[in-house]
Design a protein around this motif. Structure first.
Motif, PDB file in Angstrom:
ATOM      1  N   ASP A  35      -0.905  -5.847  11.235  1.00 42.04           N
ATOM      2  CA  ASP A  35      -0.956  -4.414  11.471  1.00 42.04           C
ATOM      3  C   ASP A  35      -0.108  -3.595  10.501  1.00 42.04           C
ATOM      4  O   ASP A  35      -0.137  -2.374  10.545  1.00 42.04           O
ATOM      5  N   SER A  37     -12.252   7.013  10.382  1.00 42.34           N
ATOM      6  CA  SER A  37     -11.401   5.979   9.824  1.00 42.34           C
ATOM      7  C   SER A  37     -11.265   6.196   8.320  1.00 42.34           C
ATOM      8  O   SER A  37     -11.888   7.096   7.751  1.00 42.34           O
ATOM      9  N   TYR A  54     -14.074  -2.558   4.240  1.00 40.55           N
ATOM     10  CA  TYR A  54     -13.111  -2.623   5.332  1.00 40.55           C
ATOM     11  C   TYR A  54     -12.951  -1.230   5.927  1.00 40.55           C
ATOM     12  O   TYR A  54     -13.186  -0.225   5.279  1.00 40.55           O
ATOM     13  N   ARG A  55     -12.451  -1.192   7.160  1.00 40.56           N
ATOM     14  CA  ARG A  55     -11.975   0.050   7.721  1.00 40.56           C
ATOM     15  C   ARG A  55     -10.508  -0.117   8.111  1.00 40.56           C
ATOM     16  O   ARG A  55     -10.069  -1.212   8.492  1.00 40.56           O
ATOM     17  N   GLN A  56      -9.765   0.973   7.966  1.00 36.97           N
ATOM     18  CA  GLN A  56      -8.344   0.959   8.299  1.00 36.97           C
ATOM     19  C   GLN A  56      -8.064   2.097   9.259  1.00 36.97           C
ATOM     20  O   GLN A  56      -8.272   3.265   8.938  1.00 36.97           O
ATOM     21  N   GLY A  98      -4.123  -3.040  10.620  1.00 37.02           N
ATOM     22  CA  GLY A  98      -4.493  -3.574   9.322  1.00 37.02           C
ATOM     23  C   GLY A  98      -5.959  -3.329   9.032  1.00 37.02           C
ATOM     24  O   GLY A  98      -6.673  -2.704   9.813  1.00 37.02           O
ATOM     25  N   LEU A  99      -6.404  -3.827   7.913  1.00 39.82           N
ATOM     26  CA  LEU A  99      -7.800  -3.667   7.532  1.00 39.82           C
ATOM     27  C   LEU A  99      -8.678  -4.641   8.316  1.00 39.82           C
ATOM     28  O   LEU A  99      -8.307  -5.796   8.539  1.00 39.82           O
ATOM     29  N   ARG A 100      -9.847  -4.163   8.695  1.00 39.53           N
ATOM     30  CA  ARG A 100     -10.814  -5.012   9.387  1.00 39.53           C
ATOM     31  C   ARG A 100     -12.104  -5.043   8.573  1.00 39.53           C
ATOM     32  O   ARG A 100     -12.615  -4.005   8.178  1.00 39.53           O
ATOM     33  N   GLN A 130       0.833  -1.196   0.000  1.00 39.29           N
ATOM     34  CA  GLN A 130       0.000   0.000   0.000  1.00 39.29           C
ATOM     35  C   GLN A 130       0.870   1.250   0.000  1.00 39.29           C
ATOM     36  O   GLN A 130       1.703   1.430   0.895  1.00 39.29           O
TER      37      GLN A 130
END
Lengths: 111, 113
Positions: free
Chosen positions: A103, B87, B35-37, B42-44, A38
């Motif tokens: 993460d 977010s 997703y939210r970051q 990380g992305l959830r 990213q």
């Protein structure tokens, strides 16, 4: 409960060096292990992915090493370039869309 | 080659306001995801859809609703925004569930005051 642990949080490498990022997962039912890249202000993009029936997969300068018994997998970037500077996420899960993400690791490649 | 397009890209809301994020894909993909970051994470997965007219909960669905009335569109709604929903939201799509590559949009940055 975090199911995917990624390290290091940040990494600085000289141009031409090898960048190594590690991930560990807990759920033995996970079947898909991708790495995403990213860049700032952009969405993640799939870099390379592996399934647990192989121990290594290589695509150009990027290699995934997979250790099923240790429940660990890693990304190796050979001949790292400044253009590789980005955030890298590992993920693990039963499928691409339902993967749990690590993460992230911010990689900086110095010229 | 639009791929996955998210609108709006930025939005500021006050607590309690509602809004909808739109995700559109032109690849004829069956599967779509929100997703939210959050910083340092990380992305959830919030919600996902396995096809037109279907939706399912992901890891963090509370406070969000979704709809997939058309195959190419996946909407994420916040009925009563809270500061904890500040977010960056990413939409993604894939052709296949198990082996399909995820294609992400560029994100929608939401701030709730």
């Amino acid at each position: 409960q975090q199911q995917v642990k990624q390290s290091p949080q940040s990494l600085i490498v000289q141009k031409g060096g090898i960048s190594i990022i590690n991930c560990a997962y807990e759920n033995t039912a996970f079947d898909y292990f991708p790495w995403y890249q990213q860049f700032p202000g952009k969405g993640p993009a799939l870099l390379i992915a592996i399934r647990p029936d192989v121990s290594e997969k290589k695509e150009g300068r990027f290699t995934i090493s997979f250790n099923k018994s240790a429940k660990q997998f890693s990304l190796h970037i050979m001949d790292s370039q400044p253009g590789d500077s980005a955030t890298y996420f590992c993920a693990a899960g039963p499928s691409a869309g339902k993967s749990t993400f690590g993460d992230g690791t911010t990689l900086t490649v110095k010229p | 080659n639009a791929g996955v397009t998210q609108t709006p890209k930025f939005r500021v809301l006050k607590t309690g306001q509602s809004m909808t994020l739109l995700c559109a894909q032109d690849m004829n993909h069956e599967y779509m995801y929100w997703y939210r970051q959050d910083p340092g994470m990380g992305l959830r997965l919030i919600h996902y859809s396995v096809g037109e007219g279907t939706t399912a909960k992901g890891e963090v669905p509370d406070g969000y609703n979704v709809s997939r009335l058309k195959k190419q569109n996946f909407l994420l709604g916040l009925e009563s925004a809270a500061p904890s929903q500040t977010s960056v939201y990413f939409c993604a799509s894939s052709l296949l569930a198990n082996t399909g590559e995820l294609f992400f949009g560029e994100g929608s940055r939401l701030t709730v005051l």
